[in-house]
Enzyme design. Structure first.
Site, PDB file in Angstrom:
ATOM      1  NE  ARG A  96       2.497  -0.395  -6.023  1.00 62.40           N
ATOM      2  CZ  ARG A  96       2.193  -1.673  -6.265  1.00 62.40           C
ATOM      3  NH1 ARG A  96       0.935  -2.050  -6.314  1.00 62.40           N
ATOM      4  NH2 ARG A  96       3.146  -2.551  -6.474  1.00 62.40           N
ATOM      5  CG  ASP A  99      -5.421  -6.778 -15.407  1.00 64.30           C
ATOM      6  OD1 ASP A  99      -4.472  -7.584 -15.488  1.00 64.30           O
ATOM      7  OD2 ASP A  99      -5.558  -5.992 -14.437  1.00 64.30           O
TER       8      ASP A  99
END
Ligand SMILES: C[S@@+](CC[C@H](N)C(=O)[O-])C[C@H]1O[C@@H](n2cnc3c(N)ncnc32)[C@H](O)[C@@H]1O
Length: 267
Positions: A32, A137
């Site tokens: 990631r 979010d």
């Protein structure tokens, strides 16, 4: 990545996002952060840690957390929750309620709040009621996509044609993509919010909170605080919906369970 380096990334992720990464996530973290490391010219994960530690409150931390979050979602995911939403809103409408406040907490790329909006708007003409959906979010990446409201046609495959035509229009220069129409977009507000750090700045009271498929990343301590905060923000009789794999069993909480992964505030 050596264990010490992984542990430092793990601690940052927990402190900043409440996300609990266990030791088998070394490969996930390595892959990631790869893109940001390449962009910044970092040869080793330790170099990237240095960048992060010199930018503790800044942009790089936001981008790092963006890269760590998992954003899988889809329209009408766990469909029974949307059937439930239609049913309770319909009951409240019959009882004369005209103002509705809904919250998609951890909205990812927007499919969840748009599905909530479609469910409620399908019941009524929005002219006579005051309907607002808050969608939040942690990841700025997903919020950007959610706000654009543009989706590949394959993502809309589950939505019946009539509903699709009412709430989406084909993108003028790309027939393979659809954009959410303004009638749906304008009832939704997108904001960045970290669910692991209550209290939240909203006033409430909310009628329904969808907080689904995000608590799986948190430990019990973070989950318990989040559930209490959801309770504070709901009105009496309002509902909290969690992911089907995230029942609150085992957690001390003030809600009454009323259906699969559905909880009601009763005081
Ligand atoms: C798997 S998606 C779930 C999306 C949607 N609720 C659903 O059920 O389809 C999880 C979302 O939680 C967000 N997330 C993770 N940690 C968070 C935090 N601490 N605060 C807010 N959102 C967070 C991620 O960015 C991601 O978009």
């Amino acid at each position: 990545m050596n264990p010490q380096t992984f542990n430092r990334f793990r601690d940052i992720v927990y402190d900043r996002a409440g996300i609990h990464l266990n030791q088998n996530k070394v490969a996930l973290v390595s892959s990631r952060i790869g893109k940001r490391m390449r962009e910044l010219g970092c040869a080793k994960p330790e170099d990237y840690l240095k960048v992060l530690s010199h930018d503790a409150e800044g942009e790089e931390m936001v981008l790092f957390l963006d890269s760590i979050t998992t954003n899988l979602t889809r329209f009408f995911r766990e469909e029974k929750h949307f059937v439930f939403l239609e049913r309770v809103v319909s009951d409240w409408l019959k009882a004369g309620q005209k103002k509705f406040r809904l919250w998609s907490a951890a909205c990812s790329t927007g499919e969840e709040p748009y599905s909530m909006g479609i469910s409620v708007c399908s019941l009524l003409s929005t002219d006579n009621i005051d309907l607002r959906i808050l969608a939040t979010d942690l990841s700025t990446d997903v919020l950007r996509k959610a706000q654009s409201g543009v989706y590949e046609s394959s993502k809309l495959a589950e939505i019946p044609d009539r509903t699709r035509k009412r709430f989406f229009r084909p993108c003028p220069h790309d027939p393979d993509r659809f954009e959410v129409r303004d009638n749906l977009k304008q009832i939704i507000s997108f904001r960045r919010l970290n669910l692991s750090l209550p209290p939240f700045p909203m006033q409430g009271p909310m009628d329904v909170i969808f907080c689904r498929n995000v608590m799986i990343y948190f430990d019990d301590e973070v989950r318990a605080k989040l559930v209490l905060e959801a309770h504070r923000l709901l009105r009496n009789g309002g509902y909290l919906l969690v992911g089907h794999s995230e029942s609150l069993t085992g957690l001390k909480h003030p809600f009454a369970p009323v259906g699969p992964a559905i909880y009601q505030k009763r005081v």
